[in-house]
Enzyme design. Structure first.
Site, PDB file in Angstrom:
ATOM      1  N   HIS A 212      -6.958  -5.800   2.358  1.00  0.00           N
ATOM      2  CA  HIS A 212      -5.816  -5.195   3.049  1.00  0.00           C
ATOM      3  C   HIS A 212      -5.253  -6.248   3.994  1.00  0.00           C
ATOM      4  CE1 HIS A 212      -6.797  -0.840   2.226  1.00  0.00           C
ATOM      5  NE2 HIS A 212      -8.007  -1.355   2.066  1.00  0.00           N
TER       6      HIS A 212
ATOM      7  N   ASP B  76       0.849  -1.192   0.000  1.00  0.00           N
ATOM      8  CA  ASP B  76       0.000   0.000   0.000  1.00  0.00           C
ATOM      9  C   ASP B  76       0.886   1.243   0.000  1.00  0.00           C
ATOM     10  OD1 ASP B  76      -3.223   0.504   0.948  1.00  0.00           O
ATOM     11  OD2 ASP B  76      -1.834   2.196   1.046  1.00  0.00           O
TER      12      ASP B  76
ATOM     13  N   GLN C 228     -14.110   2.778   1.624  1.00  0.00           N
ATOM     14  CA  GLN C 228     -13.583   2.307   0.332  1.00  0.00           C
ATOM     15  C   GLN C 228     -13.321   3.504  -0.576  1.00  0.00           C
ATOM     16  OE1 GLN C 228     -15.974  -0.629  -1.755  1.00  0.00           O
ATOM     17  NE2 GLN C 228     -14.351  -0.986  -3.259  1.00  0.00           N
TER      18      GLN C 228
ATOM     19  N   ASN D 264     -12.912  -3.020   2.843  1.00  0.00           N
ATOM     20  CA  ASN D 264     -13.834  -1.894   2.964  1.00  0.00           C
ATOM     21  C   ASN D 264     -14.839  -2.014   1.825  1.00  0.00           C
ATOM     22  OD1 ASN D 264     -12.449  -0.737   5.166  1.00  0.00           O
ATOM     23  ND2 ASN D 264     -10.961   0.207   3.785  1.00  0.00           N
TER      24      ASN D 264
ATOM     25  N   HIS E 163     -10.374  -5.409  -3.070  1.00  0.00           N
ATOM     26  CA  HIS E 163      -9.025  -5.728  -2.604  1.00  0.00           C
ATOM     27  C   HIS E 163      -9.073  -6.065  -1.126  1.00  0.00           C
ATOM     28  CE1 HIS E 163      -9.815  -1.435  -2.352  1.00  0.00           C
ATOM     29  NE2 HIS E 163      -9.082  -1.415  -1.249  1.00  0.00           N
TER      30      HIS E 163
ATOM     31  N   VAL F 205     -11.030   2.911  -3.528  1.00  0.00           N
ATOM     32  CA  VAL F 205     -10.747   2.325  -4.837  1.00  0.00           C
ATOM     33  C   VAL F 205     -11.794   1.251  -5.089  1.00  0.00           C
ATOM     34  CG1 VAL F 205      -9.086   1.077  -6.265  1.00  0.00           C
ATOM     35  CG2 VAL F 205      -8.274   2.799  -4.627  1.00  0.00           C
TER      36      VAL F 205
HETATM   37  P1  AMP Z   1      -9.687   1.347   0.218  1.00  0.00           P
HETATM   38  O1  AMP Z   1      -9.732   2.688   0.917  1.00  0.00           O
HETATM   39  O2  AMP Z   1     -10.121   0.196   1.057  1.00  0.00           O
HETATM   40  O3  AMP Z   1     -10.419   1.414  -1.110  1.00  0.00           O
HETATM   41  O4  AMP Z   1      -8.171   1.076  -0.084  1.00  0.00           O
HETATM   42  C1  AMP Z   1      -7.493   1.620  -1.168  1.00  0.00           C
HETATM   43  C2  AMP Z   1      -6.044   1.591  -0.810  1.00  0.00           C
HETATM   44  O5  AMP Z   1      -5.293   1.750  -2.004  1.00  0.00           O
HETATM   45  C3  AMP Z   1      -5.615   2.708   0.145  1.00  0.00           C
HETATM   46  O6  AMP Z   1      -5.085   2.126   1.329  1.00  0.00           O
HETATM   47  C4  AMP Z   1      -4.567   3.467  -0.643  1.00  0.00           C
HETATM   48  O7  AMP Z   1      -3.492   3.910   0.154  1.00  0.00           O
HETATM   49  C5  AMP Z   1      -4.133   2.431  -1.665  1.00  0.00           C
HETATM   50  N1  AMP Z   1      -3.581   2.974  -2.899  1.00  0.00           N
HETATM   51  C6  AMP Z   1      -4.114   3.937  -3.678  1.00  0.00           C
HETATM   52  N2  AMP Z   1      -3.331   4.160  -4.754  1.00  0.00           N
HETATM   53  C7  AMP Z   1      -2.295   3.300  -4.646  1.00  0.00           C
HETATM   54  C8  AMP Z   1      -1.133   3.053  -5.434  1.00  0.00           C
HETATM   55  N3  AMP Z   1      -0.887   3.724  -6.577  1.00  0.00           N
HETATM   56  N4  AMP Z   1      -0.257   2.108  -5.024  1.00  0.00           N
HETATM   57  C9  AMP Z   1      -0.497   1.426  -3.871  1.00  0.00           C
HETATM   58  N5  AMP Z   1      -1.569   1.610  -3.093  1.00  0.00           N
HETATM   59  C10 AMP Z   1      -2.449   2.555  -3.455  1.00  0.00           C
END
Ligand code: AMP
Length: 119
Positions: free
Chosen positions: A103, A32, A95, A88, A101, A97
């Site tokens: 974590h 992350d 959430q 999430n 996924h 993204v």
């Molecule tokens: P969520 O908030 O559960 O959707 O998690 C999305 C995660 O993606 C967050 O913890 C971000 O820090 C991570 N994230 C976003 N962009 C990137 C990236 N380019 N490389 C690695 N992690 C990322």
């Protein structure tokens, strides 16, 4: 449905750099970019399922693969005795993204927080 490639699809396509830990034909594992624990991996299916609730019966195999991969990654990172998996689902749950996924978080004390504050 949003047809724009997700940030994770752009990482898989090589358009955005990432710290790749593992990849196979069904999933990738990256670190992350904004870690919430010393070990913070994202386990991401290649297929874009926006949220966990959008998963269907056809996704059973890939969902199982993600869970098995989580255990394998914990072994690989040396944290198989103590780690937490978080999904999430939905913006109000944090959430950001919309490409499913897991974590994987480890090497942090988890006994201080409740399940309502996952990190
Ligand atoms: P969520 O908030 O559960 O959707 O998690 C999305 C995660 O993606 C967050 O913890 C971000 O820090 C991570 N994230 C976003 N962009 C990137 C990236 N380019 N490389 C690695 N992690 C990322």
């Amino acid at each position: 449905m949003n047809t724009e490639p997700s940030i994770f699809e752009r990482i898989m396509a090589g358009d955005i750099p990432s710290e790749m830990v593992y990849e196979d034909d069904q999933a990738i594992v990256i670190r992350d970019i904004n870690p919430q624990a010393p070990i913070h991996l994202l386990i991401i299916p290649r297929i874009k399922i926006p949220r966990l609730v959008d998963a269907e019966q056809d996704h059973r195999e890939v969902l199982g693969h993600l869970m098995l991969l989580a255990g394998q990654m914990a072994e690989k990172m040396g944290c198989s005795d103590a780690f937490r998996l978080v999904v999430n689902n939905g913006a109000e749950a944090g959430q950001t993204v919309f490409h499913l996924h897991l974590h994987l978080l480890a090497q942090k004390r988890f006994d201080e927080g409740s399940l309502a504050s996952p990190f």
